[in-house]
Design an enzyme around this catalytic site. Structure first.
Site, PDB file in Angstrom:
ATOM      1  N   TYR A 145      28.356  30.095   9.052  1.00  0.00           N
ATOM      2  CA  TYR A 145      26.971  30.087   8.546  1.00  0.00           C
ATOM      3  C   TYR A 145      26.874  29.167   7.313  1.00  0.00           C
ATOM      4  O   TYR A 145      27.580  29.419   6.319  1.00  0.00           O
ATOM      5  CB  TYR A 145      26.596  31.535   8.223  1.00  0.00           C
ATOM      6  N   ILE A 232      26.027  41.570  10.075  1.00  0.00           N
ATOM      7  CA  ILE A 232      24.563  41.485  10.000  1.00  0.00           C
ATOM      8  C   ILE A 232      23.929  41.384  11.395  1.00  0.00           C
ATOM      9  O   ILE A 232      22.792  41.787  11.586  1.00  0.00           O
ATOM     10  CB  ILE A 232      24.156  40.290   9.087  1.00  0.00           C
ATOM     11  N   LYS A 272      18.235  40.773  10.420  1.00  0.00           N
ATOM     12  CA  LYS A 272      18.315  40.255  11.793  1.00  0.00           C
ATOM     13  C   LYS A 272      17.993  41.342  12.817  1.00  0.00           C
ATOM     14  O   LYS A 272      17.168  41.146  13.704  1.00  0.00           O
ATOM     15  CB  LYS A 272      19.722  39.704  12.069  1.00  0.00           C
TER      16      LYS A 272
HETATM   17  C1  LIG Z   1      26.128  35.627   8.749  1.00  0.00           C
HETATM   18  C2  LIG Z   1      25.005  35.793   7.781  1.00  0.00           C
HETATM   19  N1  LIG Z   1      25.216  36.467   6.637  1.00  0.00           N
HETATM   20  C3  LIG Z   1      24.247  36.619   5.732  1.00  0.00           C
HETATM   21  C4  LIG Z   1      22.982  36.110   5.932  1.00  0.00           C
HETATM   22  C5  LIG Z   1      21.913  36.329   4.880  1.00  0.00           C
HETATM   23  O1  LIG Z   1      21.088  37.392   5.285  1.00  0.00           O
HETATM   24  P1  LIG Z   1      20.012  38.121   4.344  1.00  0.00           P
HETATM   25  O2  LIG Z   1      18.673  37.630   4.764  1.00  0.00           O
HETATM   26  O3  LIG Z   1      20.158  39.591   4.644  1.00  0.00           O
HETATM   27  O4  LIG Z   1      20.337  37.808   2.944  1.00  0.00           O
HETATM   28  C6  LIG Z   1      22.697  35.423   7.106  1.00  0.00           C
HETATM   29  C7  LIG Z   1      21.360  34.857   7.348  1.00  0.00           C
HETATM   30  O5  LIG Z   1      21.121  34.042   8.200  1.00  0.00           O
HETATM   31  C8  LIG Z   1      23.738  35.261   8.060  1.00  0.00           C
HETATM   32  O6  LIG Z   1      23.528  34.607   9.206  1.00  0.00           O
END
Ligand SMILES: Cc1ncc(COP(=O)(O)O)c(C=O)c1O
Length: 472
Positions: A145, A232, A272
């Site tokens: 990511y 997530i 998500k």
């Molecule tokens: C693997 C991963 N971790 C963390 C996040 C960040 O998520 P949040 O909106 O809960 O901060 C994302 C967002 O796309 C993600 O894909």
């Protein structure tokens, strides 16, 4: 020179990566079916908009939760006053139950080991602050990511060392890739404090297998380091093999009485699975009491508002609703995923086989003019400016092989997804039809490129106006 801190001016935030640049280009010319039918379609945003109707119908049936009421009585003052950083007990209880539900109740979670944070962004950064000093390193499997460069490195001063995974085995994590990354860190004089995985993976859309878990657990046990599992996307698993959380693996391997138990930490968020990134609800789950205590104190910098906690504790503790939501949301994701995979296949483009997530990992290596990252950027720009689709190039996810792209499918309507597939097919067909001969002179090749660009732009326009007429 301005009198600012280095953090304010350095570019380790990653804002200038093509992942974020694509979003900026989209903002300048966003697709709208009537107002801007030739605009850019956003396929670079991992948002889940498929099940809003389920959430909205629950809200309509439970008006107390949005109007600061409990059993008809106002609780405005209770919610408005300062809440301490431990979070509302009712919400923490509802969230751990929901996390258990997503794992088929094969494991349960204890609310006292949960720390609430403003999304997974804050959860990941807080954990890194708790586990590593500036200048120490975490190992991350590639592709990963793009936001991790910001979340894990920028403010903490911690380094990321890639664990290189490749297409030869479907980007799976191997023992040798782990060993190589560890050695690489040592060569750079970096002390390795842990490994961070995303399960299911962003951007691959695959779940971590038992074999991979065996390598990972043995690795962190032998090196005496931490494992962060960012789960997530745990509720987005729509196909077999099902989701196995690291929490289950620890139990199955009877590791409760070992030191590994305290070195494994889970990150979660409702951004998500429930499609609520704007609510900023995330969490850290850890068996290490010191980590829980430190992260709880640090969570002051990114708390979840008590109003949000109140609303979501009511929603998630409605078990009938939450169970139905999980199943229905996965059914819708599976359908969308199928539409994207078959639409791309129709254009001669294949995806990595996946079973989770809000995106596919798409193989466009055959469309590159050469096997280089320059050619990947050239193709990405064509797709962004001529085909007018914003997708994320693999290089922004630190992929080691040029030609892979992440394409999202859950942040738009079915019609928009269909239109995007028509555009990509027109692009591939026009590329094939106008491929120049090797014997052409450079100016002839330029002519071919210009005519291809012109015909494609017309295609984008024609497809969009056709769509509008069909709608009426
Ligand atoms: C693997 C991963 N971790 C963390 C996040 C960040 O998520 P949040 O909106 O809960 O901060 C994302 C967002 O796309 C993600 O894909």
């Amino acid at each position: 020179m301005k009198l600012l801190a280095r953090k304010a001016t350095c570019n380790s935030h990653g804002q200038d990566s093509s992942y974020f640049l694509g979003w900026q280009e989209y903002e300048k010319n966003p697709y709208h079916e009537y107002q801007n039918p030739t605009g850019i379609i956003q396929m670079g945003l991992a948002e889940n908009q498929l099940s809003f109707d389920l959430l909205e119908s629950w809200l309509a049936k439970n008006p107390d939760t949005t109007s600061f009421k409990r059993n008809g009585e106002s609780i405005f003052r209770e919610l408005a006053l300062f809440q301490d950083y431990h979070g509302l007990p009712a919400f923490k209880h509802a969230l751990v139950e929901f996390m258990g539900e997503l794992r088929g109740n094969r494991v349960s979670f204890d609310p006292s080991k949960l720390v609430l944070t403003a999304g997974a962004t804050s959860a990941n950064e807080t954990l890194i602050f708790c586990l590593a000093e500036p200048g120490e390193a975490f190992l991350l499997p590639t592709p990963y990511y793009p936001g991790f460069d910001r979340d894990l490195k920028w403010r903490t001063g911690v380094e990321i060392v890639p664990i290189h995974c490749n297409s030869s085995n479907g980007f799976r994590i191997t023992q040798s890739a782990l060993d190589e990354a560890y050695q690489q860190a040592q060569k750079q004089n970096l002390k390795v404090k842990g490994v961070l995985i995303t399960n299911p993976s962003n951007p691959l859309g695959t779940t971590i297998s038992r074999d991979e878990f065996d390598h990972l657990i043995n690795f962190i046990a032998s090196k005496g380091i931490h494992l962060i599992s960012d789960e997530i996307y745990s509720g987005t698993v729509f196909d077999s093999p099902g989701f196995v959380s690291v929490a289950e693996v620890l139990m199955d391997r009877n590791l409760q009485e070992t030191d590994v138990w305290e070195r494994v930490h889970i990150v979660y968020s409702l951004s998500k699975d429930l499609g609520l990134p704007g609510f900023r609800v995330g969490a850290i789950y850890s068996n290490d009491v010191t980590v829980v205590a430190a992260a709880t104190k640090m969570s002051s910098f990114g708390l979840v508002s008590s109003q949000t906690q109140y609303l979501l504790s009511a929603m998630l503790s409605d078990k009938k609703f939450s169970r139905n939501y999980i199943i229905e949301n996965q059914r819708r994701l599976k359908k969308r995923h199928g539409m994207l995979v078959s639409g791309l296949l129709n254009a001669g483009i294949r995806c990595l086989k996946s079973n989770a997530g809000l995106f596919c990992w798409v193989d466009m290596r055959h469309l590159l003019s050469s096997n280089t990252f320059e050619a990947e950027m050239e193709l990405w720009k064509k797709i962004l400016y001529e085909v007018r689709l914003n997708i994320s190039p693999g290089s922004s996810c630190h992929c080691t092989e040029p030609g892979w792209f992440r394409v999202c499918f859950a942040n738009m309507s079915e019609d928009t997804l269909n239109l995007s597939m028509q555009r990509i097919k027109a692009f591939v067909d026009s590329t094939a039809a106008t491929t120049s001969n090797d014997s052409d002179t450079p100016s002839q090749r330029q002519l071919v490129r210009n005519s291809r660009r012109g015909s494609l732009t017309k295609w984008v326009f024609r497809l969009s106006s056709y769509e509008r007429k069909a709608e009426r």
